[in-house]
Motif scaffolding. Structure first.
Motif, PDB file in Angstrom:
ATOM      1  N   LEU A  46      -5.732   0.381  -0.619  1.00 11.84           N
ATOM      2  CA  LEU A  46      -6.642  -0.167   0.247  1.00 11.84           C
ATOM      3  C   LEU A  46      -6.806  -1.591  -0.141  1.00 11.84           C
ATOM      4  CD1 LEU A  46      -9.323   2.781   0.689  1.00 11.84           C
ATOM      5  CD2 LEU A  46      -7.539   2.269   2.050  1.00 11.84           C
ATOM      6  N   THR A  47      -7.085  -2.103  -1.464  1.00 11.41           N
ATOM      7  CA  THR A  47      -7.332  -3.459  -1.385  1.00 11.41           C
ATOM      8  C   THR A  47      -5.869  -4.219  -1.152  1.00 11.41           C
ATOM      9  OG1 THR A  47      -8.300  -2.812  -3.325  1.00 11.41           O
ATOM     10  CG2 THR A  47      -7.425  -5.254  -3.115  1.00 11.41           C
ATOM     11  N   LYS A  48      -4.660  -3.643  -1.382  1.00 16.82           N
ATOM     12  CA  LYS A  48      -3.514  -4.521  -0.999  1.00 16.82           C
ATOM     13  C   LYS A  48      -3.441  -4.587   0.497  1.00 16.82           C
ATOM     14  CE  LYS A  48      -1.966  -6.113  -4.661  1.00 16.82           C
ATOM     15  NZ  LYS A  48      -1.695  -7.564  -5.045  1.00 16.82           N
ATOM     16  N   SER A  49      -3.844  -3.491   1.075  1.00 16.21           N
ATOM     17  CA  SER A  49      -3.702  -3.373   2.740  1.00 16.21           C
ATOM     18  C   SER A  49      -4.523  -4.308   3.491  1.00 16.21           C
ATOM     19  CB  SER A  49      -4.095  -2.004   3.098  1.00 16.21           C
ATOM     20  OG  SER A  49      -5.555  -1.835   3.188  1.00 16.21           O
ATOM     21  N   GLY A  50      -5.752  -4.876   2.705  1.00 20.63           N
ATOM     22  CA  GLY A  50      -6.542  -5.947   3.232  1.00 20.63           C
ATOM     23  C   GLY A  50      -7.882  -5.293   3.819  1.00 20.63           C
ATOM     24  N   LEU A  51      -8.064  -3.970   3.762  1.00 24.37           N
ATOM     25  CA  LEU A  51      -9.141  -3.367   4.306  1.00 24.37           C
ATOM     26  C   LEU A  51     -10.556  -3.352   3.429  1.00 24.37           C
ATOM     27  CD1 LEU A  51      -8.097   0.350   5.313  1.00 24.37           C
ATOM     28  CD2 LEU A  51      -8.643  -1.526   6.930  1.00 24.37           C
ATOM     29  N   ILE A  52     -10.115  -3.599   2.008  1.00 30.42           N
ATOM     30  CA  ILE A  52     -11.261  -3.917   1.165  1.00 30.42           C
ATOM     31  C   ILE A  52     -11.852  -5.104   1.244  1.00 30.42           C
ATOM     32  CG2 ILE A  52     -12.075  -3.924  -1.259  1.00 30.42           C
ATOM     33  CD1 ILE A  52     -11.769  -1.127  -0.327  1.00 30.42           C
ATOM     34  N   ALA A  53     -11.111  -6.153   1.902  1.00 37.34           N
ATOM     35  CA  ALA A  53     -11.372  -7.298   1.876  1.00 37.34           C
ATOM     36  C   ALA A  53     -12.076  -7.668   3.299  1.00 37.34           C
ATOM     37  CB  ALA A  53     -10.119  -8.580   2.000  1.00 37.34           C
ATOM     38  N   ARG A  54     -11.856  -6.928   4.340  1.00 42.56           N
ATOM     39  CA  ARG A  54     -12.502  -6.859   5.475  1.00 42.56           C
ATOM     40  C   ARG A  54     -13.780  -6.142   5.482  1.00 42.56           C
ATOM     41  NH1 ARG A  54      -8.375  -6.494  10.860  1.00 42.56           N
ATOM     42  NH2 ARG A  54      -7.288  -8.179  10.304  1.00 42.56           N
ATOM     43  N   LEU A  55     -13.783  -5.155   4.453  1.00 43.10           N
ATOM     44  CA  LEU A  55     -15.116  -4.580   4.428  1.00 43.10           C
ATOM     45  C   LEU A  55     -16.147  -5.455   3.549  1.00 43.10           C
ATOM     46  CD1 LEU A  55     -16.954  -1.935   4.623  1.00 43.10           C
ATOM     47  CD2 LEU A  55     -15.776  -1.166   2.320  1.00 43.10           C
ATOM     48  N   THR A  56     -15.581  -6.105   2.461  1.00 45.65           N
ATOM     49  CA  THR A  56     -16.569  -7.304   1.874  1.00 45.65           C
ATOM     50  C   THR A  56     -16.879  -8.334   2.806  1.00 45.65           C
ATOM     51  OG1 THR A  56     -15.081  -6.914  -0.065  1.00 45.65           O
ATOM     52  CG2 THR A  56     -16.307  -8.753  -0.081  1.00 45.65           C
ATOM     53  N   ALA A  66       2.944  -8.271  -3.109  1.00 45.99           N
ATOM     54  CA  ALA A  66       3.561  -9.004  -2.106  1.00 45.99           C
ATOM     55  C   ALA A  66       2.272  -9.665  -1.483  1.00 45.99           C
ATOM     56  CB  ALA A  66       4.040  -7.978  -1.056  1.00 45.99           C
ATOM     57  N   ALA A  67       2.606 -10.875  -0.983  1.00 50.56           N
ATOM     58  CA  ALA A  67       1.465 -11.689  -0.582  1.00 50.56           C
ATOM     59  C   ALA A  67       1.190 -11.171   0.937  1.00 50.56           C
ATOM     60  CB  ALA A  67       2.050 -13.167  -0.191  1.00 50.56           C
ATOM     61  N   PRO A  68       0.052 -10.806   1.420  1.00 49.94           N
ATOM     62  CA  PRO A  68      -0.316 -10.429   2.698  1.00 49.94           C
ATOM     63  C   PRO A  68       0.122 -11.474   3.801  1.00 49.94           C
ATOM     64  CG  PRO A  68      -2.509 -11.413   1.791  1.00 49.94           C
ATOM     65  CD  PRO A  68      -1.320 -11.565   0.808  1.00 49.94           C
ATOM     66  N   PRO A  88       0.705  -1.090  -0.067  1.00 48.98           N
ATOM     67  CA  PRO A  88      -0.055   0.177  -0.034  1.00 48.98           C
ATOM     68  C   PRO A  88       0.884   1.219   0.073  1.00 48.98           C
ATOM     69  CG  PRO A  88      -0.914  -1.406   1.448  1.00 48.98           C
ATOM     70  CD  PRO A  88       0.409  -1.795   1.011  1.00 48.98           C
ATOM     71  N   LEU A  89       2.042   1.185   0.595  1.00 50.89           N
ATOM     72  CA  LEU A  89       2.887   2.383   0.706  1.00 50.89           C
ATOM     73  C   LEU A  89       3.439   2.876  -0.380  1.00 50.89           C
ATOM     74  CD1 LEU A  89       3.531   4.322   3.139  1.00 50.89           C
ATOM     75  CD2 LEU A  89       5.384   3.102   3.506  1.00 50.89           C
ATOM     76  N   LEU A  90       3.736   1.609  -1.279  1.00 54.33           N
ATOM     77  CA  LEU A  90       4.501   1.893  -2.708  1.00 54.33           C
ATOM     78  C   LEU A  90       3.285   2.424  -3.400  1.00 54.33           C
ATOM     79  CD1 LEU A  90       6.798   1.695  -4.661  1.00 54.33           C
ATOM     80  CD2 LEU A  90       6.219  -0.620  -4.833  1.00 54.33           C
ATOM     81  N   LEU A  91       2.086   1.874  -3.434  1.00 54.08           N
ATOM     82  CA  LEU A  91       1.172   2.290  -4.476  1.00 54.08           C
ATOM     83  C   LEU A  91       0.708   3.777  -4.083  1.00 54.08           C
ATOM     84  CD1 LEU A  91      -1.163  -0.854  -4.501  1.00 54.08           C
ATOM     85  CD2 LEU A  91      -0.032   0.037  -6.670  1.00 54.08           C
ATOM     86  N   LEU A  92       0.681   4.016  -2.834  1.00 52.02           N
ATOM     87  CA  LEU A  92       0.464   5.766  -2.431  1.00 52.02           C
ATOM     88  C   LEU A  92       1.321   6.613  -2.925  1.00 52.02           C
ATOM     89  CD1 LEU A  92      -1.252   4.937   1.028  1.00 52.02           C
ATOM     90  CD2 LEU A  92      -2.450   5.604  -1.046  1.00 52.02           C
ATOM     91  N   THR A  93       2.566   6.214  -2.639  1.00 53.53           N
ATOM     92  CA  THR A  93       3.596   6.962  -3.320  1.00 53.53           C
ATOM     93  C   THR A  93       3.736   7.204  -4.944  1.00 53.53           C
ATOM     94  OG1 THR A  93       5.242   5.263  -3.069  1.00 53.53           O
ATOM     95  CG2 THR A  93       5.032   6.738  -1.222  1.00 53.53           C
ATOM     96  N   LEU A  94       3.311   6.026  -5.468  1.00 53.49           N
ATOM     97  CA  LEU A  94       3.216   6.242  -6.860  1.00 53.49           C
ATOM     98  C   LEU A  94       2.015   7.202  -7.219  1.00 53.49           C
ATOM     99  CD1 LEU A  94       3.634   2.498  -7.903  1.00 53.49           C
ATOM    100  CD2 LEU A  94       5.051   4.358  -8.815  1.00 53.49           C
TER     101      LEU A  94
END
Length: 598
Positions: free
Chosen positions: A224-234, A168-170, A93-99
């Protein structure tokens, strides 16, 4: 006792981990501060980036990206109270946000330079923002790539390292159980944020701001998807499905009350029409697996039927039905055409069925052109179509008038938006009930393997005809509303690949882009495919080329669509469930097989 198989590799840029994390935080903080400085000296660039003291225009988006990066950077340090932001435990998530941060800042700087013709038009704030965003990106690229799947091999090159960093695998951490009221509150807050983001995007006043909005939203959602938040919301929305549906439609119903300009509400009602028709096509393509390239013709049948019985001065019938009867007439006419077209053609499969449905779409459009009193009976006025379709008047409520709601003045398109939302809710309900029923499971079986489904006793032809008829009737229902929204119905509105949606190519693209077989997928796909060309007028001449390129990239990197369907994810992505472990040799495998046989 378990062993930790997590391995750590050097990042794309060789930096100590602490230095890389510090560089990310410092770069994001400096970018946030730079948004309060002037980025250009002239107001010729839209958004008023000349003011020192508060951000404006694209600076607001850069500030949002910087603050999100700072939050995730703090979470990566393990600061208490912020760990919930990154339940997956990776730096993706950090790499995607900086991109995304570097993308929106770089886009703004380049746009100022190009539109104002020279780098001299940049103020010191723009240089500070560019350097700071680049520093944050460099820091993120210096973070080590962590893997938790037992892969001990080092990346072969920088591109492989970058790919691993993104994918990266969570780290599979246990999910904390929350009280029910907290879960419901999270669902409501999530849809509130979604409403705000959608409203901000649709209200963007110029193309540069909308492009920056797309950059921030795309990279933010990926993070947010890579962080796992979207999965938890789902997980929460699946658990509380009825509450989720109620919250979604409440947020959608609140949209016209946030608008003071009916022009933006007109975009919203057209998105709803497009999305509802795409959801009807999803019954045919996503559930039953029938490739229909002429689906927009059923929308046209419903629109023409409703226009003919609406009391229009240019209608050849000269009759006026109440709206409920006109809507049912449109749905019924489309249902009849769906059965008439489907009965002789649904015994075909694959490309042959696609060609036949494409031919039906073109035949419908040509027929509507020829019913002009010269080359055929005078029914549809040929290319001039049926115009002057009157506004609806139901229970003393005129949909063509503005109405004071106490919050704002609800204009004509706001009225039709709420009406179309009711029809969207009906279509969603029908889709959900059909997909979860015995018939829906039979459709999925036919889609996966019709021969196997037939062998199990499923009447493939009858069920495919039912899917075709249901999808056609849903499109006709939306067409009845579209006829009143647009005031007129003409043949050029129902082409295979016209200049503006809805048309068959865009409808099919919306289903594939959003995610076949899902409820929210076609709604999201249709929203994107309609909103982007409306906001970016310079794409008008190249939209088919760009959408084709987007579909190619989607098939390569996310073939299951934006909204993941569990079955599609398993189908389109390789799994290691049946693979032989790397440590097991061929002779060992043969020995195991012989023992099993014995």
């Amino acid at each position: 006792m378990t062993t930790d198989t997590t391995t750590q590799h050097q990042g794309i840029i060789p930096l100590p981990e602490k230095a890389a994390r510090a560089l990310v935080a410092i770069g994001a903080a400096a970018t946030a501060i730079s948004t309060f400085l002037a980025w250009t000296w002239t107001s010729e660039f839209p958004g008023d980036l000349t003011v020192t003291g508060y951000p404006g225009g694209l600076q607001v988006l850069a500030l949002v990206g910087a603050l999100l990066t700072l939050l995730f950077a703090a979470a990566s340090y393990g600061i208490r109270g912020l760990r919930w932001l990154n339940p997956a435990g990776t730096d993706s998530p950090l790499l995607l946000l900086t991109l995304g941060l570097f993308g929106v800042v770089g886009y703004t700087v380049i746009s100022i330079t190009v539109e104002l013709k020279g780098i001299v038009n940049l103020e010191p704030g723009a240089f500070v923002a560019a350097v700071a965003a680049l520093a944050a990106l460099v820091g993120a690229l210096g973070l080590p790539v962590r893997r938790d799947n037992g892969d001990l091999t080092a990346p072969a090159n920088a591109w492989e390292t970058f790919r691993r960093a993104i994918a990266a695998a969570p780290a599979r951490k246990p999910t904390r159980t929350l009280p029910s009221w907290v879960e419901l509150l999270l669902i409501v807050v999530s849809f509130g944020i979604g409403l705000y983001v959608f409203t901000y995007g649709i209200d963007t006043a110029y193309a540069e701001l909308f492009v920056g909005f797309l950059i921030v939203v795309a990279f933010g959602f990926a993070a947010l998807t890579k962080s796992g938040l979207i999965a938890r919301l789902t997980t929460l929305t699946t658990k509380h499905r009825n509450v989720t549906m109620a919250a979604a439609f409440t947020a959608a119903a609140a949209f016209p009350f946030t608008q003071n300009n009916d022009a933006y509400t007109s975009v919203g009602v057209n998105i709803l029409v497009f999305a509802t028709v795409a959801l009807g096509l999803n019954v045919v393509v996503g559930l039953a697996g029938l490739l229909d390239l002429g689906y927009v013709a059923f929308l046209g049948v419903g629109a023409y039927t409703a226009a003919l019985v609406s009391g229009s001065t240019s209608s050849a019938l000269g009759i006026q039905f109440p709206f409920w009867a006109a809507a049912l007439a449109g749905a019924g006419a489309s249902l009849v055409f769906g059965v008439l077209i489907g009965a002789p053609t649904l015994r075909l499969r694959g490309d042959y069925l696609a060609i036949v449905t494409l031919g039906f779409g073109e035949i419908f459009r040509i027929t509507m052109n020829n019913l002009n009193g010269t080359t055929g009976p005078d029914i549809t006025n040929g290319p001039n179509g049926i115009s002057n379709v009157p506004d609806l008047d139901m229970f003393g409520f005129n949909f063509g008038d503005s109405h004071d709601t106490g919050v704002n003045s609800l204009g004509r398109f706001g009225n039709y938006y709420l009406l179309m939302l009711v029809f969207t809710a009906i279509v969603v309900l029908v889709f959900r009930r059909a997909g979860e029923s015995r018939i829906g499971r039979a459709w999925v079986a036919i889609r996966e393997d019709e021969t196997a489904a037939t062998a199990m006793g499923i009447n493939g032809f009858r069920l495919k005809l039912l899917a075709f008829a249901l999808g056609a009737s849903l499109a006709g229902l939306a067409g009845a509303v579209q006829a009143h929204v647009t005031y007129s119905v003409t043949p050029d509105q129902f082409e295979f690949a016209g200049t503006a949606p809805p048309n068959s190519a865009f409808l099919l693209a919306a289903v594939i882009l959003g995610g076949m077989g899902t409820v929210s997928g076609p709604l999201i796909g249709a929203s994107l495919l309609y909103l982007i060309p409306v906001k970016l007028q310079f794409m008008h001449d190249y939209q088919l080329l760009l959408f084709g390129l987007a579909l190619i990239l989607l098939m390569r990197f996310r073939p299951e669509g934006l909204v993941v369907n569990r079955r599609s994810k398993l189908e389109y992505h390789e799994t290691d469930q049946l693979s032989v472990p790397a440590q097991l040799t061929l002779s060992d495998a043969n020995v195991g097989t012989s023992k099993a046989g014995a």
